[in-house]
Design a protein around this motif. Structure first.
Motif, short mmCIF file in Angstrom:
data_model
loop_
_atom_site.label_atom_id
_atom_site.label_comp_id
_atom_site.label_asym_id
_atom_site.label_seq_id
_atom_site.Cartn_x
_atom_site.Cartn_y
_atom_site.Cartn_z
N ARG A 138 -13.45 -7.99 9.80
CA ARG A 138 -12.64 -8.72 10.78
C ARG A 138 -11.82 -9.85 10.14
NH1 ARG A 138 -14.91 -11.46 16.42
NH2 ARG A 138 -13.02 -12.68 16.84
N TYR A 139 -12.34 -10.44 9.06
CA TYR A 139 -11.71 -11.65 8.53
C TYR A 139 -11.19 -11.46 7.10
CZ TYR A 139 -14.38 -13.57 12.41
OH TYR A 139 -14.91 -13.80 13.65
N LEU A 140 -10.00 -11.98 6.85
CA LEU A 140 -9.44 -12.02 5.50
C LEU A 140 -9.06 -13.46 5.18
CD1 LEU A 140 -7.02 -8.93 5.56
CD2 LEU A 140 -9.36 -9.01 4.69
N TYR A 141 -9.21 -13.83 3.92
CA TYR A 141 -8.87 -15.18 3.47
C TYR A 141 -7.84 -15.05 2.34
CZ TYR A 141 -13.38 -15.66 5.76
OH TYR A 141 -14.42 -15.57 6.66
N PHE A 144 -2.16 -22.58 -6.54
CA PHE A 144 -2.61 -22.36 -5.16
C PHE A 144 -2.72 -23.70 -4.42
CE2 PHE A 144 -4.94 -18.81 -7.45
CZ PHE A 144 -3.91 -17.91 -7.26
N THR A 145 -2.05 -23.77 -3.27
CA THR A 145 -1.97 -25.04 -2.54
C THR A 145 -2.88 -25.10 -1.31
OG1 THR A 145 -0.12 -24.12 -1.28
CG2 THR A 145 0.43 -25.44 -3.22
N GLY A 146 -3.39 -23.94 -0.86
CA GLY A 146 -4.23 -23.96 0.33
C GLY A 146 -4.74 -22.57 0.67
N LEU A 147 -5.37 -22.48 1.83
CA LEU A 147 -6.02 -21.23 2.27
C LEU A 147 -5.56 -20.87 3.68
CD1 LEU A 147 -9.66 -22.16 1.20
CD2 LEU A 147 -8.07 -20.67 -0.05
N VAL A 148 -5.50 -19.58 3.95
CA VAL A 148 -5.23 -19.07 5.30
C VAL A 148 -6.32 -18.07 5.65
CG1 VAL A 148 -3.66 -17.73 6.75
CG2 VAL A 148 -2.73 -19.38 5.13
N LYS A 149 -6.92 -18.23 6.83
CA LYS A 149 -7.92 -17.27 7.32
C LYS A 149 -7.29 -16.44 8.43
CE LYS A 149 -12.30 -17.02 9.87
NZ LYS A 149 -13.31 -17.79 10.61
N HIS A 150 -7.39 -15.12 8.32
CA HIS A 150 -6.92 -14.23 9.38
C HIS A 150 -8.10 -13.65 10.14
CE1 HIS A 150 -3.15 -14.16 7.02
NE2 HIS A 150 -2.60 -13.95 8.19
N ARG A 168 -5.26 -14.13 15.33
CA ARG A 168 -5.09 -15.56 15.08
C ARG A 168 -5.33 -15.88 13.61
NH1 ARG A 168 -8.84 -16.76 19.23
NH2 ARG A 168 -7.84 -16.39 21.22
N SER A 169 -4.73 -17.00 13.18
CA SER A 169 -5.01 -17.47 11.82
C SER A 169 -5.15 -18.99 11.83
CB SER A 169 -3.90 -17.04 10.85
OG SER A 169 -2.70 -17.69 11.18
N THR A 170 -5.90 -19.48 10.86
CA THR A 170 -6.05 -20.92 10.67
C THR A 170 -5.80 -21.21 9.20
OG1 THR A 170 -8.42 -20.58 10.36
CG2 THR A 170 -7.70 -21.33 12.54
N ASP A 221 -14.60 -22.65 10.14
CA ASP A 221 -13.71 -23.74 10.54
C ASP A 221 -13.01 -24.29 9.31
OD1 ASP A 221 -12.38 -25.71 11.89
OD2 ASP A 221 -14.15 -26.91 12.34
N ILE A 222 -12.12 -23.48 8.70
CA ILE A 222 -11.53 -23.92 7.43
C ILE A 222 -10.63 -25.13 7.63
CG2 ILE A 222 -11.71 -21.60 6.44
CD1 ILE A 222 -8.64 -21.51 6.43
N ALA A 223 -10.01 -25.25 8.82
CA ALA A 223 -9.09 -26.37 9.06
C ALA A 223 -9.81 -27.72 9.02
CB ALA A 223 -8.39 -26.19 10.41
N ALA A 224 -11.14 -27.71 9.20
CA ALA A 224 -11.90 -28.97 9.18
C ALA A 224 -12.03 -29.56 7.78
CB ALA A 224 -13.29 -28.73 9.76
#
Ligand SMILES: [Fe+2]
Length: 491
Positions: free
Chosen positions: A377-380, A391-397, A403-405, A455-458
Motif C-alpha cells: 500500500r505504501y511507497l516512500y 536528497f532534500t526530503g521524503l514523500v510517502k504515497h 494521498r501523499s505526505t 506520520d513522516i510530516a511530524a
C-alpha cells in the motif's frame, strides 16, 4: 566507549574544487567505532536491526575527470537494539582499493574518461574502470553484500562489525550488478549481470544458505545498460531499455550512452527458475528507468512500479565546463525528470497499460520489504535538490487513498535513501520507521534520523549524532535482527 578512530586511510586526494568531492560529497578517510552517541529525542525500544548505507569516497587524486560513482565504497552502519544505537564505518576492501593503497596513487581512470588512461585492466561491463563496490548494499545469508553498478565482485562484510569477509564465491565471471534483490519470504537472492558480449545479460538465484541454484541467459539484441531488476512471488522482471552505449563507438573504447526514442522499452518476465525460452517479452513506451519499486501479481497481470524518466538524455547543465556540465546533468533528477509510474503486463492477452502515479520529480525509493513481491500500500520516495545528486526530503504515497505526505530535511541538509524499518511487533504495513543519515552543511555535522513512517510530516522521533560529518552516497538498506543470523543449510 566514546567514538574511536580505528583506522585512518592514506589519501593523495589533496585540494579540489570538484562539486562531487566537496560540500556534502566531501570524502571520509577515517573509520570509526562509536557508542554512547549524542541523541536528541529518544531512541525507540521497538526498533531492532541495522541501517546500512554505501557511499563513494575517492581516496586518490583522479586520473582525469572524476565521476562520483568512481569513488571507493564505504559502508556506514547504525545498529539499534534495546533503545541504544552504535555506529561504525569501513571502506569496502576491494581489490582495486588495496592495489591503489599499495601504489599510493589512482590506477584506474573513471567512467567519464577513456579506458586507455587506466594503468591496469579494469572490471565489469565497461571493462576499464575500478570495481569500487560503492553502489548498492543488501543483507543476504546473514552478511552484507556490497555491489557495483557496472557489474563486479560481490564483497561481503559482517553486518554488525563491518569486518571484511572477502569476495563471494558464487559470483559468475561476468560479475554481479548492483540491485540484487532479497526475497524476504524465501531468503533467496535474485541477481543479474550485463556485458558487451552475447547474450548480454544473465539472471541468477542464490539460496538462503548462499548456494547458486540458478543461472540463465536473458538474451538481448545488443549491449544494454540495465541498472535494476524487480520480482514478484513467481516472476523476475528485467528490462531492455533504449538507452545504451553507441555500438559504433564501443570498439574505439568510447562509452557514450544514447537514448533511442524510436525503440520501445522491452520487459522480460521470467519464472523465478525459468530459462531463456520461458521469458515473456512485453513492449512499452520508450523510457529509461534507474530504479524500480515493488512488483506483484494481480489476476492475469504483473504490476510493476518504478521511476519513469521523461528525459534520459538531458542537455549539459549551464555554468560549468561542458564535460563537467554534461556529467552533472546525468546526476540531476530535475534534468532527467523521473516520476513515479506504473506498468501492467497482462500474461494472458499480452496487453500492456502504463501511466504516471504522481507528477513530482522523485527517485531513490523504498517500501516495507515484508511486502516485496506482493501488493503493498505504501511507497516512500526521496526528493532531490535541482542541479545536484542530493536528497532534500521524503514523500510517502498511500496507493489505496491516493494521498501523499512529505518531509523536508531543511536548508543545506541532505539525507540518504531511507529504507523502511518495521517496528518490532508491527501491526500495519507502515508501522515502523524510515532511517536516514542527514548531513547538515551549516552545522557541519551528520546525524541519523528515525522518522515515524505513519506520520513522516511530524519530523524525526530522534536524531543520533555521528562522530563525523559523512559524505553523501547512493543506496541504503535495513536489515532486521533476524536477518543478521548466519546462513543456514536448507533442511
Ligand atoms: Fe541504483
Amino acid at each position: 566507549m566514546p567514538a574511536t578512530v580505528v583506522n585512518r586511510i592514506a589519501s593523495t586526494l589533496g585540494a579540489t574544487d570538484h562539486p562531487y568531492m566537496t560540500g556534502a560529497w566531501t570524502p571520509n578517510f577515517e573509520e570509526y567505532d562509536a557508542t554512547d552517541l549524542e541523541v536528541t529525542g529518544e531512541i525507540p525500544r521497538d526498533i531492532d536491526g541495522v541501517y546500512i548505507r554505501n557511499t563513494e569516497n575517492p581516496v586518490h587524486a583522479p586520473i582525469g575527470l572524476y565521476h562520483p560513482f568512481d569513488g571507493d565504497g564505504m559502508i556506514h552502519a547504525m545498529a539499534f537494539q534495546d533503545g541504544k544505537a552504535s555506529y561504525r564505518n569501513r571502506f569496502v576492501r576491494t581489490k582495486g582499493f588495496a592495489a591503489e593503497q599499495a601504489a599510493g596513487e589512482a590506477l584506474w581512470a573513471g567512467i567519464a574518461e577513456h579506458p586507455s588512461r587506466s594503468k591496469r585492466p579494469g572490471w565489469g561491463a565497461h571493462g576499464g574502470i575500478k570495481d569500487s563496490s560503492s553502489t548498492d548494499v543488501v543483507v543476504h545469508a546473514g552478511q552484507i553484500l556490497s555491489t557495483f553498478y557496472q557489474c563486479g565482485e560481490g564483497y561481503r562484510l559482517d553486518p554488525l562489525t563491518l569486518d571484511d569477509k572477502g569476495t563471494e564465491a558464487w559470483v559468475p565471471a561476468k560479475g554481479v550488478s548492483a540491485h540484487p534483490k532479497v526475497d524476504p519470504a524465501t531468503g533467496e537472492l535474485l541477481f543479474f549481470n550485463y556485458s558487451k558480449t552475447a547474450p548480454y545479460m544473465h539472471y541468477g538465484v542464490v539460496s538462503a544458505d548462499n548456494r547458486l541454484t540458478h543461472y540463465t541467459p536473458i538474451p538481448l539484441p545488443g549491449p544494454r545498460l540495465p541498472h535494476d531488476m524487480a520480482f514478484t512471488r513467481r516472476f523476475s522482471i528485467f528490462a531492455d531499455l533504449p538507452l545504451f552505449w553507441d555500438p559504433e563507438l564501443l570498439p574505439k573504447g568510447l562509452h557514450a550512452a544514447g537514448f533511442h526514442r524510436d525503440l520501445p522499452s522491452r520487459f522480460a518476465i521470467v519464472p523465478r527458475y525459468g530459462q531463456a525460452e520461458d521469458i515473456r517479452w512485453f513492449e512499452a513506451r520508450p523510457c529509461y528507468v534507474l530504479h524500480w519499486m515493488n512488483a506483484y501479481e494481480e489476476g492475469d497481470e504483473v504490476v510493476l512500479d518504478g521511476y519513469f524518466q521523461e528525459d534520459p538524455e538531458p542537455p549539459a547543465l549551464e555554468g560549468w565546463p561542458r564535460k563537467l556540465g554534461q556529467m552533472m546533468a546525468y546526476l540531476d533528477e530535475h534534468s532527467m525528470k523521473p516520476r513515479l509510474y506504473r506498468w501492467r503486463f497482462n500474461l494472458k492477452t499480452g496487453a500492456v497499460s502504463e501511466g504516471p502515479l504522481d507528477d513530482r520529480i522523485l527517485e531513490f525509493g523504498s517500501f516495507n520489504q515484508q511486502v516485496a513481491g506482493e501488493k503493498g500500500r505504501y511507497l516512500y520516495s526521496t526528493t532531490a535538490k535541482p542541479g545536484w545528486f542530493l536528497f532534500t526530503g521524503l514523500v510517502k504515497h498511500d496507493l489505496e487513498t491516493g494521498r501523499s505526505t512529505s518531509l523536508e530535511f531543511g536548508p543545506n541538509r541532505f539525507g540518504s535513501e531511507a529504507p523502511f524499518a518495521p517496528r518490532v511487533g508491527a501491526k500495519a504495513e507502515d508501522d515502523g520507521y524510515l532511517a536516514s543519515f542527514v548531513t547538515d552543511l551549516d552545522a557541519d555535522l551528520s546525524e541519523c534520523l528515525l522518522i515515524d513512517a505513519q506520520d513522516i510530516a511530524a519530523g524525526p522521533v530522534c536524531r543520533i549524532r555521528l562522530p563525523h560529518r559523512i559524505s553523501s552516497g547512493t543506496h541504503a538498506t535495513w536489515a532486521p535482527r533476524e536477518a543478521l543470523k548466519p546462513a543456514q543449510a536448507a533442511p
